[in-house]
Structures are given as structure tokens and as C-alpha cells.
Design an enzyme around this catalytic site. Structure first.
Site, mmCIF file in Angstrom:
data_model
loop_
_atom_site.group_PDB
_atom_site.id
_atom_site.type_symbol
_atom_site.label_atom_id
_atom_site.label_comp_id
_atom_site.label_asym_id
_atom_site.label_seq_id
_atom_site.Cartn_x
_atom_site.Cartn_y
_atom_site.Cartn_z
ATOM 1 N N GLU A 1 1.229 0.751 -1.145
ATOM 2 C CA GLU A 1 1.281 2.197 -1.420
ATOM 3 C C GLU A 1 0.702 3.023 -0.266
ATOM 4 O O GLU A 1 0.027 4.030 -0.469
ATOM 5 C CB GLU A 1 0.588 2.505 -2.749
ATOM 6 N N GLU B 1 5.620 -2.961 -8.476
ATOM 7 C CA GLU B 1 4.747 -2.436 -9.535
ATOM 8 C C GLU B 1 5.508 -1.376 -10.316
ATOM 9 O O GLU B 1 6.202 -0.548 -9.716
ATOM 10 C CB GLU B 1 3.471 -1.776 -8.971
#
Length: 391
Positions: free
Chosen positions: A212, A317
């Protein structure tokens, strides 16, 4: 008359036999196509990677051709109202998912945050000794093992989310004031990764560090770094693990967060020589329309970039916290990932009744998960176990 009946009977039997042979040939051909079609021995990040890791890479490819492995973070470490205990004489795997669908996830996620400090437990209070056992058990049972690393801030001493220290990465790269400290952290990580063994050999682990990075909530991402420094950090870390500390049981995953209009998926990409698998993290924050749009848009980009490079890709995710949207699995998620070619999809953890991403007994989406589990593409552990490579 008798001769006519006999000849007719022989003819019928012959036709049926030919039909059976034809069906068998089709069946065998289809099996063969699933196990061999288009797989290429892609050059992995680590040229000295173990045979087990090579087999894992091929299994991931085969899985992606059949569907996608349903995975969950900390699936066997803890759940709603329970926690794994190593005090048990025998490994007794428990899982909220198992309680509902009578099967475990096909993939098991773990986090290594805290290992860099030499802690005995990770940032989510899972003892590393227990984690090691659960990783090995997941591997023994034919499941996928993935690991993220929410490492602390080496400059400030804070957590992954401590962005108060500016220009952290240049200070931990070669020549930086905190480089030796970071080297020690990577050495501790390496020692743990090599210690996760079955039959005296480290098990293959899908490793997803510095994820991320296009967001600014971690010290290694967004406004806190430059893309050039991020790429240097990734490459130096891989070189330390692979070449200096002799870690040869990893596949490396690059996974940005959901793309904003101004985001370039490849902005922080360390180069093909340093990445084995491409991924993306996208969550539903009760903004269903935006979530679906992001899945369609972002996974299309991930697929294009991965296929250009002949690399595997995954939905690294996702989830909806507290699962208060009816039929979320079957009507929102599934229709938008069923034909994407991802190797796995990882749902986040079940920690408390206010922070969970998979249903538990009596929860609203219990029956929806059961229905979801019966789709041919949603591969839980029993189905993942059946996908094997030839020895």
C-alpha cells in the site's frame, strides 16, 4: 433372427464403448490442459530459490486457471471468541471459516511485524513460536502461506503508521545513519523466515513487504517517500535477504492500494527482476458502487501489467468490516472477481465483533458465505489440496 439380434447387440456395445472412450479422452485431455497449459518457467527473483518455491509458483498458476484460493489473514491464529494456544499437545486448527463451510481457507495470511525488534509476539499479539507452527501446519495441509510485514519506523521507534519522521528511507539505505539498525532488522526477519521448516527445509512463503505504498498511512508510502527511494529500499531489502542472509524460500509480491485517479500502478514498481507476483489491496468501506468500480478498473490494470511481464497476480487484500451488507460475497464481490485470473483473494482478519472480515456462526452473512463456497471458482483448502504439480 438370433444372428441379427447378436450383431445389433455387438453394434450397440461397440457404440457405447466408443462413447466411453471418447468421454475418457476428453476428460483426460481436460485434466492435462489444467495441469500443463501455457505454464512457463518464469525467471523468479531468486535464482537459487528452492524446488518447493518453484512448485508453489506453478501451483499458483494452476490455481488461477481453475479459480482463486480463498485466503484469510490470521485464519487459524484467532477468531471471534477464541485464540490458538500452543499449550495443546497436538496441533488443533480452528477457524471461523471452518465452523461455517466445513473447510479451511485455501490460503493463510500472517504478519511479521515485531520480528524486527526481536519481540516474541507480533503486533497482533500472536507469538512467533505459534506462528511458526501454524505456518508449517498450513503448508503440510496443502495451503498457501502468505506473510506481510508491518515493520516499525526505524528512525522514530514508532509503529508502521508513525509518519512523524521525515525522509525515513534515505536514512536506512546504504550510507544512511540508521542503515546498520535496518540491517539488523532484516537479519532478524531472515532468521525467522529460514526457521519456518518442515522436514528440515524452509517452507515456501509468499512475502508481501512495504504494501500500500501509494497511500500515506505508512512511513514507507505516499507523501512520506519518493518513488526512487522506495524502489531503492525494496531492492536493497531483497538483496540483503537473498544474497547476504541466504533466504531462498520466498516469492515477492508488489501490492499497491486501491488506485486513485492520479495514481500510476507502476510508479513504485521495483522492476521485474525484484518482483514475482503483482497484486492490489481494495476494501469496501460501505461504498459499494465505488468498491465495484475499483475492482473492475484496478484488477484490469493489474492483469494487463502482470501478463505483459508473464507474472502471476492476485487480490492481495480485501473485505468489508463487520459485514453488514446482505449477500456481499455472492452479489457484490464474486461477480466482479470470478473471471479476473487472480490466483488468490485474501480477506482480512477476524479480531473482535467490531473488527472482522469473515462471517462467524450466527453472523448475518453466514449463509451467504456457504453459498459463496459452493461456486466452482472459490477454492477453499480441500480444493486447493487437489491442485498439485508433477514431481
Amino acid at each position: 433372427m438370433q444372428k441379427y439380434k447378436l450383431n445389433n447387440l455387438i453394434k450397440i456395445i461397440s457404440q457405447k464403448s466408443l462413447l466411453c472412450i471418447f468421454i475418457a479422452v476428453i476428460f483426460l485431455s481436460s485434466c492435462k490442459s489444467i495441469s500443463t497449459v501455457d505454464y512457463q518457467n518464469t525467471q523468479l527473483v531468486d535464482k537459487k530459490v528452492s524446488t518447493k518455491v518453484q512448485n508453489l509458483h506453478k501451483r499458483l498458476f494452476l490455481i488461477s486457471k481453475k479459480g482463486f484460493a480463498i485466503s484469510q489473514q490470521d485464519a487459524t491464529s484467532y477468531g471471534i471468541g477464541w485464540k490458538y494456544s500452543s499449550d495443546l499437545k497436538d496441533i488443533e486448527l480452528k477457524s471461523d471459516v471452518y465452523e461455517i463451510v466445513n473447510d479451511y481457507p485455501g490460503g493463510f495470511g500472517f504478519d511479521l511485524g515485531g520480528i524486527e525488534h526481536g519481540n516474541t509476539i507480533n503486533l497482533d499479539t500472536v507469538p512467533f513460536n505459534d506462528m511458526r507452527k501454524l505456518m508449517v501446519e498450513a503448508y503440510k495441509n496443502g495451503g498457501l502461506v502468505t506473510a506481510s510485514w508491518h515493520l516499525g519506523n526505524p528512525v522514530t521507534g514508532g509503529s508502521s503508521w508513525d509518519t512523524s519522521g521525515t525522509n525515513v528511507i534515505p536514512q536506512i539505505l546504504k550510507g544512511g545513519a540508521f542503515h546498520e539498525k535496518y540491517r539488523t532488522w532484516v537479519k532478524r526477519l531472515a532468521d525467522f523466515l529460514k526457521s519456518v521448516q518442515y522436514n528440515n527445509e524452509p517452507i515456501p512463503i509468499i512475502f508481501r513487504p512495504f504494501h500500500e505504498m501509494n497511500g500515506s498511512w505508512f512511513w514507507w508510502g505516499g507523501e512520506n517517500v519518493t518513488a526512487i527511494d522506495y524502489i531503492k529500499l525494496w531492492r536493497e531489502t531483497v538483496v540483503m535477504l537473498r544474497d547476504e542472509y541466504n533466504v531462498h524460500n520466498l516469492l515477492y509480491v508488489y501490492s499497491p492500494n486501491k488506485l486513485e485517479p492520479q495514481d500510476d500502478y507502476m510508479k513504485y514498481y521495483p522492476a521485474d527482476a525484484y518482483v514475482d507476483i503483482l497484486g492490489i489491496d481494495i476494501y469496501d468501506f460501505y461504498n459499494t458502487e465505488d468498491y465495484v468500480k475499483a475492482i473492475k478498473h484496478d484488477l484490469k490494470i493489474v492483469k494487463e501489467k502482470a501478463e505483459e511481464r508473464k507474472k502471476l497476480y492476485a487480490f492481495t487484500e480485501t473485505g468489508l468490516e463487520k459485514l453488514n451488507t446482505e449477500n456481499w460475497f455472492t452479489e457484490i464481490l464474486y461477480p466482479n472477481i470470478k473471471n479476473t485470473g487472480i490466483a488468490w483473494v485474501l480477506f482480512w482478519r477476524n479480531y473482535t465483533v467490531n473488527h472482522f472480515y469473515m462471517p462467524y456462526k450466527t453472523q448475518l452473512l453466514e449463509n451467504d458465505l456457504i453459498k459463496f463456497s459452493k461456486y466452482p471458482e472459490t477454492l477453499f483448502l480441500k480444493e486447493v489440496q487437489q491442485i498439485k504439480t508433477k514431481k
